[in-house]
Design a protein around this motif. Structure first.
Motif, PDB file in Angstrom:
ATOM      1  N   GLU A  94       0.845  -1.193   0.000  1.00  0.00           N
ATOM      2  CA  GLU A  94       0.000   0.000   0.000  1.00  0.00           C
ATOM      3  C   GLU A  94       0.874   1.235   0.000  1.00  0.00           C
ATOM      4  OE1 GLU A  94      -2.690   0.005   3.260  1.00  0.00           O
ATOM      5  OE2 GLU A  94      -3.444  -1.999   2.833  1.00  0.00           O
ATOM      6  N   THR A  95       0.387   2.281  -0.621  1.00  0.00           N
ATOM      7  CA  THR A  95       1.157   3.521  -0.618  1.00  0.00           C
ATOM      8  C   THR A  95       1.076   4.154   0.769  1.00  0.00           C
ATOM      9  OG1 THR A  95      -0.775   4.734  -1.397  1.00  0.00           O
ATOM     10  CG2 THR A  95       0.758   3.965  -3.067  1.00  0.00           C
ATOM     11  N   PRO A  96       2.190   4.640   1.274  1.00  0.00           N
ATOM     12  CA  PRO A  96       2.169   5.288   2.589  1.00  0.00           C
ATOM     13  C   PRO A  96       1.278   6.529   2.573  1.00  0.00           C
ATOM     14  CG  PRO A  96       4.413   4.852   1.884  1.00  0.00           C
ATOM     15  CD  PRO A  96       3.526   4.569   0.717  1.00  0.00           C
ATOM     16  N   ARG A  97       0.518   6.721   3.629  1.00  0.00           N
ATOM     17  CA  ARG A  97      -0.353   7.888   3.731  1.00  0.00           C
ATOM     18  C   ARG A  97      -0.484   8.269   5.191  1.00  0.00           C
ATOM     19  NH1 ARG A  97      -5.433   6.552   5.469  1.00  0.00           N
ATOM     20  NH2 ARG A  97      -5.913   4.351   5.453  1.00  0.00           N
ATOM     21  N   THR A  98      -0.968   9.461   5.428  1.00  0.00           N
ATOM     22  CA  THR A  98      -1.174   9.935   6.789  1.00  0.00           C
ATOM     23  C   THR A  98      -2.671   9.968   7.094  1.00  0.00           C
ATOM     24  OG1 THR A  98      -0.635  11.679   8.341  1.00  0.00           O
ATOM     25  CG2 THR A  98      -1.246  12.367   6.137  1.00  0.00           C
ATOM     26  N   THR A  99      -2.999  10.037   8.340  1.00  0.00           N
ATOM     27  CA  THR A  99      -4.392  10.113   8.753  1.00  0.00           C
ATOM     28  C   THR A  99      -4.949  11.493   8.430  1.00  0.00           C
ATOM     29  OG1 THR A  99      -3.889   8.618  10.571  1.00  0.00           O
ATOM     30  CG2 THR A  99      -5.942   9.846  10.724  1.00  0.00           C
ATOM     31  N   ASP A 100      -6.151  11.535   7.887  1.00  0.00           N
ATOM     32  CA  ASP A 100      -6.783  12.823   7.592  1.00  0.00           C
ATOM     33  C   ASP A 100      -7.238  13.492   8.883  1.00  0.00           C
ATOM     34  OD1 ASP A 100      -6.449  12.581   4.867  1.00  0.00           O
ATOM     35  OD2 ASP A 100      -8.362  11.555   4.591  1.00  0.00           O
ATOM     36  N   ASN A 106      -1.346  16.902   5.040  1.00  0.00           N
ATOM     37  CA  ASN A 106      -0.658  15.827   4.308  1.00  0.00           C
ATOM     38  C   ASN A 106       0.661  16.308   3.720  1.00  0.00           C
ATOM     39  OD1 ASN A 106      -2.609  13.920   4.852  1.00  0.00           O
ATOM     40  ND2 ASN A 106      -3.769  14.378   3.002  1.00  0.00           N
ATOM     41  N   GLN A 119       4.408  14.880   4.762  1.00  0.00           N
ATOM     42  CA  GLN A 119       5.316  14.351   3.739  1.00  0.00           C
ATOM     43  C   GLN A 119       6.650  15.093   3.744  1.00  0.00           C
ATOM     44  OE1 GLN A 119       3.089  14.622   0.120  1.00  0.00           O
ATOM     45  NE2 GLN A 119       1.816  12.837   0.584  1.00  0.00           N
ATOM     46  N   ASN A 178       8.631  13.969   6.740  1.00  0.00           N
ATOM     47  CA  ASN A 178       9.170  12.625   6.550  1.00  0.00           C
ATOM     48  C   ASN A 178      10.379  12.612   5.617  1.00  0.00           C
ATOM     49  OD1 ASN A 178       7.292  11.530   8.261  1.00  0.00           O
ATOM     50  ND2 ASN A 178       5.908  10.867   6.636  1.00  0.00           N
ATOM     51  N   SER A 196      10.184   8.544   8.892  1.00  0.00           N
ATOM     52  CA  SER A 196       8.923   8.188   9.523  1.00  0.00           C
ATOM     53  C   SER A 196       9.183   7.258  10.692  1.00  0.00           C
ATOM     54  CB  SER A 196       8.018   7.507   8.508  1.00  0.00           C
ATOM     55  OG  SER A 196       6.886   6.976   9.154  1.00  0.00           O
TER      56      SER A 196
END
Length: 69
Positions: free
Chosen positions: A26-32, A51, A55, A58, A63
């Motif tokens: 899965e592509t890394p993502r942050t919590t909205d 976001n 990024q 990071n 991270s």
């Protein structure tokens, strides 16, 4: 006056399953983050760019979550 305490002990067993992956699944993502309607303008602006800011952080500092994997 007397107080009686009943202590109940429970046994919790936690199980975990781990698997090593050769590629990122899965592509890394942050919590909205969605501030409340009555939040300040600063919070709303920060949430809108959250976001991008994560990024950018990071890229410079890495991270902490990725280091635990």
């Amino acid at each position: 006056m007397y107080y009686y305490y009943i202590l109940i002990y429970s046994l919790y067993i936690a199980t975990y399953a781990y698997q090593i992956h050769n590629k990122i699944l899965e592509t890394p993502r942050t919590t909205d983050w969605f501030p409340k309607e009555d939040a300040s303008v600063f919070k709303k602006l920060l949430a809108k760019n959250f976001n991008f800011l994560v990024q950018t952080k990071n890229k410079f500092f890495g991270s902490g979550t990725a280091k635990n994997q």
